[in-house]
Design a protein around this motif. Structure first.
Motif: not given
Length: 363
Positions: A34-36, A38-39, A240
């Protein structure tokens, strides 16, 4: 060199980042990002690359050139080969050309991307940089022989259909690759070790006091941990990247180029930093040594792995790749024959690298 010499301790960040990156890898392995996450993976990847360069420089300082650059090139390539074999084992027919695409991407990245960037930043700071043409030219000769035997000939052989080798041909290519790479390493580290030292250098150590054995072995262990984290996190983020590449309309094979860039990031940063310190020979040792290790170790490993793999193993390059390869060889010869580099050579190599990336996106 006295091991009892007092040397600064390793920075705290360099001790904390490698295990932190390994923890990120363990937490995110096999999970959709998810976004978190991935960061988190991107931060871990960037930190692992930075720490790998730092620890590689510590080891290089202790063992001297050209052993230091050789250690980094070998460590990255061994892990890269393991990743290729793993993906080929589980990738099915889609992985038939994985070894070829990865090795070719590594050649383009090292011989054009890393070399071009090092020449560019070095010449911008020092105007003209000198290196040992007989050393770099010899390395290029081995690269040309290896890539021709391993990636060009399969396109033209007739024993098997398609750009493939027969079992005997693949065995010969594997043995020849090991012999050529082994002789090169012997020449670089034993027989003509002085050829690969920075221009104007008369000894292995031009710097301050070398780190102690304890510090060196600590950095070596953390370097290996960083490299494992770099490759693992690159593999974790690849799904991703595949989605992003597909959304852009680019071929899925471009993901391999991106992953190769991530895996070679530690050597790229180390080569650029060496060029900024006016040690262009170290930059060339890193770039050309990485290309040599990539071919010289990957092809024999794939030859052995092919015994257990099913399906064809595509090795021969297509027409577009052959043109880029020939152009790279010709330009590299022109660059390395003079022993001096300016802004012009760096720009030419970077344009060739840009062409490779562009054609990988829009074939």
């Amino acid at each position: 060199m006295n091991d009892t010499t007092t040397t600064p301790a390793l920075p705290r960040w360099s001790l904390a980042v490698p295990p932190a990156a390994a923890v990120v890898l363990a937490v995110t392995w096999g999970r959709s990002l998810g976004a978190v996450l991935l960061v988190l993976v991107c931060l871990g990847l960037g930190g692992a690359v930075t720490a790998a360069v730092h620890h590689a420089e510590v080891v290089a300082h202790r063992v001297g050139e050209p052993f230091g650059t050789l250690i980094l090139a070998l460590a990255v390539t061994v892990i890269e080969v393991a990743l290729i074999v793993t993906l080929m084992t589980s990738g099915g027919e889609k992985a038939a050309s994985l070894a070829r695409d990865t090795v070719f991407a590594a050649i383009m990245i090292t011989c054009n991307g890393i070399v071009g960037l090092a020449l560019l930043v070095g010449s911008l700071r020092h105007r003209v940089q000198e290196f040992r043409a007989h050393a770099s030219g010899g390395a290029l000769a081995v690269i040309v022989a290896l890539v021709t035997l391993s990636l060009v000939l399969p396109t033209f052989t007739t024993s098997t259909p398609g750009p493939t080798f027969s079992g005997a041909q693949l065995a010969f290519a594997g043995v020849a690759s090991l012999v050529l790479y082994g002789v090169f390493v012997f020449v670089q580290t034993v027989r003509h070790r002085d050829y690969f030292l920075p221009k104007g250098s008369t000894s292995d150590d031009d710097h301050a006091d070398a780190p102690t054995n304890r510090t060196t072995f600590t950095s070596l262990g953390l370097l290996l941990l960083c490299l494992v984290a770099v490759v693992g996190l690159a593999k974790t983020v690849s799904p991703t990247l595949e989605s992003a590449v597909e959304s852009l309309g680019a071929p899925v094979s471009f993901v391999g180029v991106v992953i190769a860039m991530l895996v070679l990031a530690p050597e790229t940063v180390a080569a650029v930093r060496a060029a900024l310190r006016d040690r262009l020979q170290v930059s060339l040792n890193l770039a050309l040594g990485s290309a040599l290790a990539s071919i010289g170790l990957t092809i024999p490993a794939i030859a052995v792995a092919s015994i257990f793999l099913t399906g064809p193993l595509l090795l021969g390059l297509g027409a577009k790749e052959l043109v880029l390869l020939v152009l790279t060889v010709v330009v590299s010869m022109m660059t390395l024959v003079t022993g001096r580099a300016t802004l012009l050579q760096g720009t030419v190599h970077l344009v060739l690298f840009s062409a490779f990336v562009f054609l990988a996106v829009t074939p």
